[in-house]
Enzyme design. Structure first.
Site, mmCIF file in Angstrom:
data_model
loop_
_atom_site.group_PDB
_atom_site.id
_atom_site.type_symbol
_atom_site.label_atom_id
_atom_site.label_comp_id
_atom_site.label_asym_id
_atom_site.label_seq_id
_atom_site.Cartn_x
_atom_site.Cartn_y
_atom_site.Cartn_z
ATOM 1 N N LEU A 106 0.833 -1.204 0.000
ATOM 2 C CA LEU A 106 0.000 0.000 0.000
ATOM 3 C C LEU A 106 0.865 1.249 0.000
ATOM 4 O O LEU A 106 1.628 1.484 0.939
ATOM 5 C CB LEU A 106 -0.919 0.014 1.235
ATOM 6 N N TYR A 137 7.938 10.877 3.138
ATOM 7 C CA TYR A 137 6.981 9.760 3.093
ATOM 8 C C TYR A 137 6.765 9.323 1.642
ATOM 9 O O TYR A 137 6.768 8.125 1.329
ATOM 10 C CB TYR A 137 5.694 10.269 3.733
ATOM 11 N N LYS A 188 -12.854 17.721 16.349
ATOM 12 C CA LYS A 188 -12.888 19.131 16.776
ATOM 13 C C LYS A 188 -14.335 19.649 16.813
ATOM 14 O O LYS A 188 -14.734 20.365 17.719
ATOM 15 C CB LYS A 188 -12.023 19.994 15.853
HETATM 16 N N1 LIG Z 1 -4.917 6.831 6.144
HETATM 17 C C1 LIG Z 1 -4.831 7.337 4.924
HETATM 18 O O1 LIG Z 1 -5.495 8.347 4.589
HETATM 19 C C2 LIG Z 1 -3.935 6.699 3.910
HETATM 20 C C3 LIG Z 1 -3.161 5.594 4.191
HETATM 21 N N2 LIG Z 1 -2.358 5.064 3.204
HETATM 22 C C4 LIG Z 1 -1.527 3.882 3.427
HETATM 23 O O2 LIG Z 1 -2.338 2.796 3.859
HETATM 24 C C5 LIG Z 1 -1.609 1.967 4.758
HETATM 25 C C6 LIG Z 1 -2.371 1.808 6.047
HETATM 26 O O3 LIG Z 1 -2.546 3.090 6.654
HETATM 27 P P1 LIG Z 1 -3.525 3.332 7.881
HETATM 28 O O4 LIG Z 1 -4.322 2.112 8.111
HETATM 29 O O5 LIG Z 1 -4.176 4.626 7.664
HETATM 30 O O6 LIG Z 1 -2.484 3.522 9.067
HETATM 31 P P2 LIG Z 1 -2.710 3.355 10.635
HETATM 32 O O7 LIG Z 1 -1.789 4.340 11.276
HETATM 33 O O8 LIG Z 1 -4.153 3.389 10.973
HETATM 34 O O9 LIG Z 1 -2.182 1.885 10.925
HETATM 35 C C7 LIG Z 1 -0.854 1.577 10.725
HETATM 36 C C8 LIG Z 1 -0.598 0.189 11.251
HETATM 37 O O10 LIG Z 1 0.804 -0.061 11.090
HETATM 38 C C9 LIG Z 1 1.299 -0.650 12.252
HETATM 39 N N3 LIG Z 1 2.702 -0.264 12.399
HETATM 40 C C10 LIG Z 1 3.230 0.978 12.287
HETATM 41 N N4 LIG Z 1 4.558 0.925 12.460
HETATM 42 C C11 LIG Z 1 4.870 -0.373 12.686
HETATM 43 C C12 LIG Z 1 6.077 -1.062 12.941
HETATM 44 N N5 LIG Z 1 7.263 -0.429 13.024
HETATM 45 N N6 LIG Z 1 6.019 -2.403 13.143
HETATM 46 C C13 LIG Z 1 4.829 -3.055 13.105
HETATM 47 N N7 LIG Z 1 3.664 -2.472 12.836
HETATM 48 C C14 LIG Z 1 3.690 -1.136 12.650
HETATM 49 C C15 LIG Z 1 0.438 -0.172 13.408
HETATM 50 O O11 LIG Z 1 0.437 -1.182 14.380
HETATM 51 P P3 LIG Z 1 -0.240 -1.060 15.854
HETATM 52 O O12 LIG Z 1 -1.714 -0.874 15.617
HETATM 53 O O13 LIG Z 1 0.038 -2.338 16.540
HETATM 54 O O14 LIG Z 1 0.394 0.153 16.473
HETATM 55 C C16 LIG Z 1 -0.917 -0.009 12.722
HETATM 56 O O15 LIG Z 1 -1.674 -1.191 12.836
HETATM 57 C C17 LIG Z 1 -0.241 2.634 4.933
HETATM 58 O O16 LIG Z 1 0.673 2.051 4.048
HETATM 59 C C18 LIG Z 1 -0.500 4.070 4.533
HETATM 60 O O17 LIG Z 1 0.676 4.667 4.053
HETATM 61 C C19 LIG Z 1 -2.318 5.609 1.952
HETATM 62 C C20 LIG Z 1 -3.060 6.703 1.633
HETATM 63 C C21 LIG Z 1 -3.931 7.327 2.579
HETATM 64 C C1 LIG Z 2 -3.175 10.785 2.831
HETATM 65 C C2 LIG Z 2 -2.166 11.876 2.716
HETATM 66 O O1 LIG Z 2 -2.179 12.684 3.882
HETATM 67 C C3 LIG Z 2 -1.211 13.721 3.963
HETATM 68 O O2 LIG Z 2 -1.505 14.727 3.057
HETATM 69 P P1 LIG Z 2 -2.747 15.669 3.109
HETATM 70 O O3 LIG Z 2 -3.789 15.186 2.179
HETATM 71 O O4 LIG Z 2 -2.296 17.050 2.882
HETATM 72 O O5 LIG Z 2 -3.229 15.429 4.608
HETATM 73 P P2 LIG Z 2 -4.206 15.977 5.693
HETATM 74 O O6 LIG Z 2 -5.379 15.087 5.755
HETATM 75 O O7 LIG Z 2 -3.441 16.139 6.960
HETATM 76 O O8 LIG Z 2 -4.635 17.453 5.237
HETATM 77 C C4 LIG Z 2 -5.435 17.724 4.145
HETATM 78 C C5 LIG Z 2 -5.739 19.184 4.075
HETATM 79 O O9 LIG Z 2 -6.631 19.514 5.135
HETATM 80 C C6 LIG Z 2 -6.165 20.661 5.821
HETATM 81 N N1 LIG Z 2 -6.676 20.664 7.207
HETATM 82 C C7 LIG Z 2 -7.588 21.551 7.703
HETATM 83 N N2 LIG Z 2 -7.788 21.333 9.015
HETATM 84 C C8 LIG Z 2 -7.023 20.251 9.341
HETATM 85 C C9 LIG Z 2 -6.840 19.567 10.571
HETATM 86 O O10 LIG Z 2 -7.389 19.886 11.611
HETATM 87 N N3 LIG Z 2 -5.987 18.492 10.529
HETATM 88 C C10 LIG Z 2 -5.354 18.109 9.375
HETATM 89 N N4 LIG Z 2 -4.547 17.020 9.408
HETATM 90 N N5 LIG Z 2 -5.501 18.782 8.204
HETATM 91 C C11 LIG Z 2 -6.328 19.838 8.194
HETATM 92 C C12 LIG Z 2 -4.663 20.562 5.683
HETATM 93 O O11 LIG Z 2 -4.050 21.805 5.942
HETATM 94 C C13 LIG Z 2 -4.544 20.105 4.235
HETATM 95 O O12 LIG Z 2 -4.700 21.201 3.368
HETATM 96 C C14 LIG Z 2 0.163 13.300 3.548
HETATM 97 O O13 LIG Z 2 1.056 13.979 4.378
HETATM 98 C C15 LIG Z 2 0.281 11.866 3.368
HETATM 99 O O14 LIG Z 2 0.186 11.213 4.608
HETATM 100 C C16 LIG Z 2 -0.803 11.342 2.504
HETATM 101 O O15 LIG Z 2 -0.578 10.500 1.669
#
Ligand SMILES: NC(=O)C1=CN([C@@H]2O[C@H](COP(=O)(O)OP(=O)(O)OC[C@H]3O[C@@H](n4cnc5c(N)ncnc54)[C@H](OP(=O)(O)O)[C@@H]3O)[C@@H](O)[C@H]2O)C=CC1
Ligand SMILES: C[C@H]1O[C@H](OP(=O)(O)OP(=O)(O)OC[C@H]2O[C@@H](n3cnc4c(=O)[nH]c(N)nc43)[C@H](O)[C@@H]2O)[C@@H](O)[C@@H](O)C1=O
Length: 360
Positions: A106, A137, A188
């Site tokens: 991913l 990242y 929030k």
């Molecule tokens: N959230 C988003 O908006 C997006 C996410 N992604 C990608 O999707 C994937 C999943 O993200 P998401 O589910 O949001 O992330 P989360 O932060 O919700 O979950 C990350 C998971 O990774 C585990 N983890 C982190 N570091 C380690 C480590 N060093 N060793 C073992 N396990 C680890 C954590 O384990 P534990 O729970 O045990 O702490 C957790 O279960 C990632 O690759 C992310 O980059 C891509 C685009 C957008």
């Molecule tokens: C999934 C994607 O997520 C990250 O990128 P991003 O899309 O910029 O992430 P974001 O969700 O934090 O913000 C989206 C927008 O929203 C605005 N914004 C307003 N108010 C809040 C606020 O309260 N919190 C946050 N976090 N953002 C805020 C913020 O300023 C920005 O303009 C990557 O670093 C990378 O991790 C990646 O791949």
């Protein structure tokens, strides 16, 4: 994959990993290999090597990563590049050494250039400079795509990379500094609504469920108000206001995490690396697949939708000192649609489900 295949889901407690586990269970898969971060640190090459040699998974879904919103990415730049490179190198390499049949990596749509033509096709990878706030990242994620592609080409492995847009859903991260925009705004506005209603029981319950550094649910009201103000939830003579970072103008595309999970399982079941290029093609690159809805909204529109759904009646204050990040990053989902998968949950519905989950 057959229903008894041994499937390792790395990151099974996270936003996406938990949704993938739920989806696989619903489809009748039953043989899971699961380890929390505390049980297996994927940054540790020796530990990962021992784990793979001992457990020999058939399939691997790599949903573990160091993940966070724009400020977390920009602040912890070293952690984001180091941890993500290590996690993916360890998991992909040991999958290869131990004969894993298929792996799903991913990435994220932040791999595309800051000023990318819209919508962003898979082929626009590495055509221009990246957005600064999440460059470390994004570089790690690009390395992950190329790692999978290169192992496939050199060693004949079957590793597929998917690039999801911004995701949200149950088990999201609601940390007010480190989370992504959608969960941060839900929280929030929920706190803002509780302040408007002078509902201290709701405020204290929220702090108990999701502790905030420097204050807990037992703190006095003044200390709690000061902390909420620090995170952009402020009460004053004009009522309650919630801070929105940046200008509100950036456009973002949001996909429900359970849709993301469905897409991942669909791809694991129906797609192989060899389907990603034409036979006889000389240079094989950009074999990854975008995952998204193909629709975006401005952050201001998103904030107004969440405000309505949560029932917060106060004002929104835009803070230009916080970064906007990329102004637009809409995925081109034609490749995904051609494969036969399309998202189910629209944003309004997803926010409503997310808020129900948050308050249940
Ligand atoms: N959230 C988003 O908006 C997006 C996410 N992604 C990608 O999707 C994937 C999943 O993200 P998401 O589910 O949001 O992330 P989360 O932060 O919700 O979950 C990350 C998971 O990774 C585990 N983890 C982190 N570091 C380690 C480590 N060093 N060793 C073992 N396990 C680890 C954590 O384990 P534990 O729970 O045990 O702490 C957790 O279960 C990632 O690759 C992310 O980059 C891509 C685009 C957008
Ligand atoms: C999934 C994607 O997520 C990250 O990128 P991003 O899309 O910029 O992430 P974001 O969700 O934090 O913000 C989206 C927008 O929203 C605005 N914004 C307003 N108010 C809040 C606020 O309260 N919190 C946050 N976090 N953002 C805020 C913020 O300023 C920005 O303009 C990557 O670093 C990378 O991790 C990646 O791949």
């Amino acid at each position: 994959m057959d229903k008894n295949s041994k499937i390792y889901i790395a990151g099974h407690r996270g936003l996406v990993g938990s949704a993938i586990l739920k989806q696989l269970k619903a489809k009748g898969y039953s043989n899971f290999l699961l380890r929390t971060h505390a049980e297996l640190d994927l940054v540790d090459a020796n530990a990962v090597g021992e784990f793979f040699a001992e457990e020999k998974p058939d399939y691997v879904i790599l949903a573990a990563a160091k993940v966070g919103g724009i400020v977390a990415n920009n602040t912890y730049r070293g952690d984001f590049i180091y941890s993500n490179l290590m996690i993916q190198n360890n998991v992909v390499h040991h999958s290869y050494l131990n004969g894993v049949k298929k792996l799903l990596f991913l990435g994220s749509t932040c791999i595309y250039p800051k000023e990318c033509p819209q919508p962003m096709k898979e082929d626009y990878l590495l055509t221009d400079v990246l957005e600064y706030t999440n460059e470390p990242y994004a570089i790690a994620k690009i390395a992950g795509i190329k790692l999978c592609e290169s192992y496939n080409l050199q060693y004949g492995t079957n590793y597929i990379s998917v690039m999801p847009t911004n995701l949200y859903g149950p088990n999201d991260n609601f940390d007010l500094e480190k989370s992504h925009v959608l969960p941060a705004l839900i929280r929030k506005m929920h706190l803002g609504k509780a302040l408007e209603q002078n509902d201290w029981e709701a405020i204290r319950a929220d702090l108990k469920n999701r502790p905030i550094e420097s204050v807990d649910e037992k703190a006095n009201e003044e200390a709690i108000l000061q902390t909420l103000k620090k995170y952009g939830v402020t009460t004053g003579k004009d009522g309650v206001s919630v801070e929105i970072w940046g200008s509100g103008k950036p456009m973002r595309e949001f996909l429900w995490s359970e849709d993301m999970a469905e897409a991942c399982v669909f791809i694991m079941e129906n797609r192989n690396f060899e389907d990603t290029y034409e036979s006889g093609q000389k240079e094989i690159r950009n074999t990854h697949i975008n995952i998204g809805t193909g629709k975006d909204v401005s952050i201001k529109e998103l904030a107004e939708t969440i405000k309505r759904q949560v029932g917060f009646d106060g004002s929104l204050q835009f803070n230009a000192d916080k970064p906007d990040g990329t102004m637009k990053k809409l995925t081109d989902v034609s490749k995904l649609h051609e494969l036969g998968w399309k998202h189910n949950i629209e944003l309004e519905d997803g926010i409503s489900q997310m808020y129900q989950w948050y308050t249940s």
